[in-house]
Design an enzyme around this catalytic site. Structure first.
Site, mmCIF file in Angstrom:
data_model
loop_
_atom_site.group_PDB
_atom_site.id
_atom_site.type_symbol
_atom_site.label_atom_id
_atom_site.label_comp_id
_atom_site.label_asym_id
_atom_site.label_seq_id
_atom_site.Cartn_x
_atom_site.Cartn_y
_atom_site.Cartn_z
ATOM 1 N N TYR A 141 0.815 -1.216 0.000
ATOM 2 C CA TYR A 141 0.000 0.000 0.000
ATOM 3 C C TYR A 141 0.852 1.271 0.000
ATOM 4 O O TYR A 141 0.360 2.357 -0.300
ATOM 5 C CB TYR A 141 -0.964 0.027 1.203
ATOM 6 C CG TYR A 141 -2.018 -1.081 1.172
ATOM 7 C CD1 TYR A 141 -2.090 -1.978 0.130
ATOM 8 C CD2 TYR A 141 -2.931 -1.213 2.204
ATOM 9 C CE1 TYR A 141 -3.033 -2.989 0.108
ATOM 10 C CE2 TYR A 141 -3.897 -2.215 2.195
ATOM 11 C CZ TYR A 141 -3.939 -3.103 1.142
ATOM 12 O OH TYR A 141 -4.877 -4.093 1.118
ATOM 13 N N LYS A 188 3.645 -15.329 2.225
ATOM 14 C CA LYS A 188 3.568 -16.028 0.934
ATOM 15 C C LYS A 188 5.022 -16.284 0.547
ATOM 16 O O LYS A 188 5.486 -15.883 -0.523
ATOM 17 C CB LYS A 188 2.817 -15.122 -0.079
ATOM 18 C CG LYS A 188 2.466 -15.786 -1.393
ATOM 19 C CD LYS A 188 1.401 -16.859 -1.299
ATOM 20 C CE LYS A 188 1.219 -17.546 -2.648
ATOM 21 N NZ LYS A 188 0.399 -18.768 -2.569
ATOM 22 N N ASP A 220 -2.883 -18.157 1.433
ATOM 23 C CA ASP A 220 -4.012 -18.839 0.776
ATOM 24 C C ASP A 220 -4.592 -19.924 1.680
ATOM 25 O O ASP A 220 -5.817 -20.073 1.793
ATOM 26 C CB ASP A 220 -3.621 -19.391 -0.606
ATOM 27 C CG ASP A 220 -2.172 -19.821 -0.702
ATOM 28 O OD1 ASP A 220 -1.475 -19.748 0.325
ATOM 29 O OD2 ASP A 220 -1.728 -20.249 -1.777
ATOM 30 N N ASP A 244 -5.141 -6.840 6.096
ATOM 31 C CA ASP A 244 -6.360 -6.129 5.714
ATOM 32 C C ASP A 244 -7.417 -7.142 5.269
ATOM 33 O O ASP A 244 -8.565 -7.164 5.757
ATOM 34 C CB ASP A 244 -6.002 -5.176 4.553
ATOM 35 C CG ASP A 244 -7.137 -4.265 4.157
ATOM 36 O OD1 ASP A 244 -8.160 -4.252 4.864
ATOM 37 O OD2 ASP A 244 -7.007 -3.568 3.133
ATOM 38 N N ASP A 248 -10.756 -8.674 7.619
ATOM 39 C CA ASP A 248 -12.124 -8.448 7.129
ATOM 40 C C ASP A 248 -12.854 -9.783 6.956
ATOM 41 O O ASP A 248 -14.040 -9.895 7.271
ATOM 42 C CB ASP A 248 -12.114 -7.691 5.795
ATOM 43 C CG ASP A 248 -12.326 -6.205 6.010
ATOM 44 O OD1 ASP A 248 -11.895 -5.706 7.064
ATOM 45 O OD2 ASP A 248 -12.915 -5.549 5.137
#
Ligand code: NAD
Length: 353
Positions: A141, A188, A220, A244, A248
């Site tokens: 980000y 990852k 994943d 993030d 959520d």
């Protein structure tokens, strides 16, 4: 103790839920013999209307002189113009950056009484109590990016330094020490170089926390585990983007967005506490807002900024007791069932306190 708290109620339901959190803090102050001084300041859409800026300098000055910041929510249809030069959410990003708030803590707890509000089978929700620690000021980000309307390509960069990972990992390990002593680091590492640096840095920081069990899960796989065995997680630490998305996803376990609190902590002494939800313009001003996320954010403030653990736990127990007694705002009421207003719910929590 004496503490000074800056209130940034913001827009929409922000002022309604913040006022419930303040009432709870006032009750805590009188019950435990503390003095909390509250100062209101502007942020978001209301600040733009009054001053032209989403985070006026006076707000920053007030926050700098305080012990902690309690925020409601910002934004709303009036200011929803993605191309406008000044937008409400700039206030949030600016205040996080100003205080270098690099760790976002989001606890997600499943309440048995609200199981019907989640799409999961009730037995999967038993004992779900997860603390997400999301890196908040680095990664994709904030990495270098290229985007031009007429180019046929664009890119974003996932960048992490050892220091950035170390500092958020320390917060996560310390949080785990105060809980069930289990930390899951999400990455990852099988594909991304920045995530290999993430994993080896977390492994290194673990040397300081032998009493915490550490495991590594690929992002994943983690998305599946959060649904198939959510109760197996204690503390989860993840990069800005993965944290993030995962937090959520996990918010569904709590039954309503209105239930979830958060804390953003950083290098300095100031922490920022806010419910996870937005300004909910669809229900603003109707007494329908669920103030639990804001009240539990105030509990996190007591715990992390003011070091008042017993007081924080008392607020959390009062919310549990209010829910157990059947107090329900509209978002967590049984389908077609009756519900109480924000103020009545606040009263139920105060009486449980
Ligand atoms: P939202 O979180 O405001 O609302 C999503 C849905 O959840 C709505 O139906 C709303 O009624 C419900 N809801 C949210 N909080 C609730 C509560 N406490 N009690 C009961 N129901 C609740 O998200 P949105 O609709 O996507 O965004 C609305 C505005 O909020 C936008 O302007 C957005 O930019 C802003 N926003 C602000 C923040 C923040 O201040 N941190 C976060 C997200 C969105």
């Amino acid at each position: 103790m004496k503490a000074s708290i800056v209130l940034l109620p913001g827009d929409g339901i922000g002022p309604e839920v913040t006022s419930a959190a303040v009432a709870v803090l006032q009750k805590i102050a009188s019950r435990f013999g503390h003095e909390f001084l509250f100062q209101d300041a502007l942020i978001g859409g209301g600040a733009i209307d009054a001053t032209g800026s989403a985070l006026p300098d006076e707000t920053l000055r007030a926050a700098e002189g305080s012990d902690a910041i309690l925020l409601g929510a910002v934004g709303g249809p009036k200011w929803d113009n993605p191309t406008a030069a000044v937008r409400p959410e700039q206030g949030l990003l600016k205040i996080r950056k100003h205080f270098d708030l690099y760790a976002n803590l989001r606890p997600v707890k499943a309440y048995p009484a609200l199981a019907a509000h989640t799409p999961l089978r009730p037995e999967l929700l038993e004992g779900v109590d997860i603390l997400f620690v999301r890196e908040l000021t680095g990664g994709m980000y904030f990495g270098e990016r290229k985007e031009q309307g007429d180019d046929d390509f664009a890119y974003d960069t996932e960048y992490y330094s050892v220091t950035e990972v170390e500092r958020v990992a320390h917060i996560a390990f310390r949080a785990a020490q105060g809980r069930r002593r289990k930390l899951t680091s999400v990455d990852k590492a099988n594909v991304l170089a920045a995530m290999r640096l993430w994993r080896r840095t977390v492994v290194k920081v673990h040397e300081d926390y032998a009493d915490v069990a550490l495991d590594h899960v690929l992002v994943d796989a983690c998305t599946m585990h959060l649904i198939t065995r959510p109760a197996s997680f204690d503390v989860v630490v993840a990069s800005n983007m993965f944290g993030d998305i995962l937090s959520d996803e996990a918010s569904v376990l709590a039954g309503s967005l209105g239930m979830l609190p958060s804390a953003s902590l950083g290098a300095g002494k100031i922490g920022l506490y806010e419910p996870v939800h937005g300004s909910a313009p669809d229900i603003a001003g109707q007494g329908k807002a669920n103030p639990t996320g804001a009240i539990l954010s105030a509990a996190m403030m007591l715990r992390y900024s003011l070091k008042l653990e017993a007081e924080a736990a008392a607020v959390e127990r009062a919310v549990d007791a209010a829910l157990a007694s059947g107090a329900r705002t509209a978002d967590i009421a049984p389908r077609g069932g009756s519900y109480i207003s924000t103020q009545e719910y606040q009263a139920a929590v105060l009486s449980a306190l």
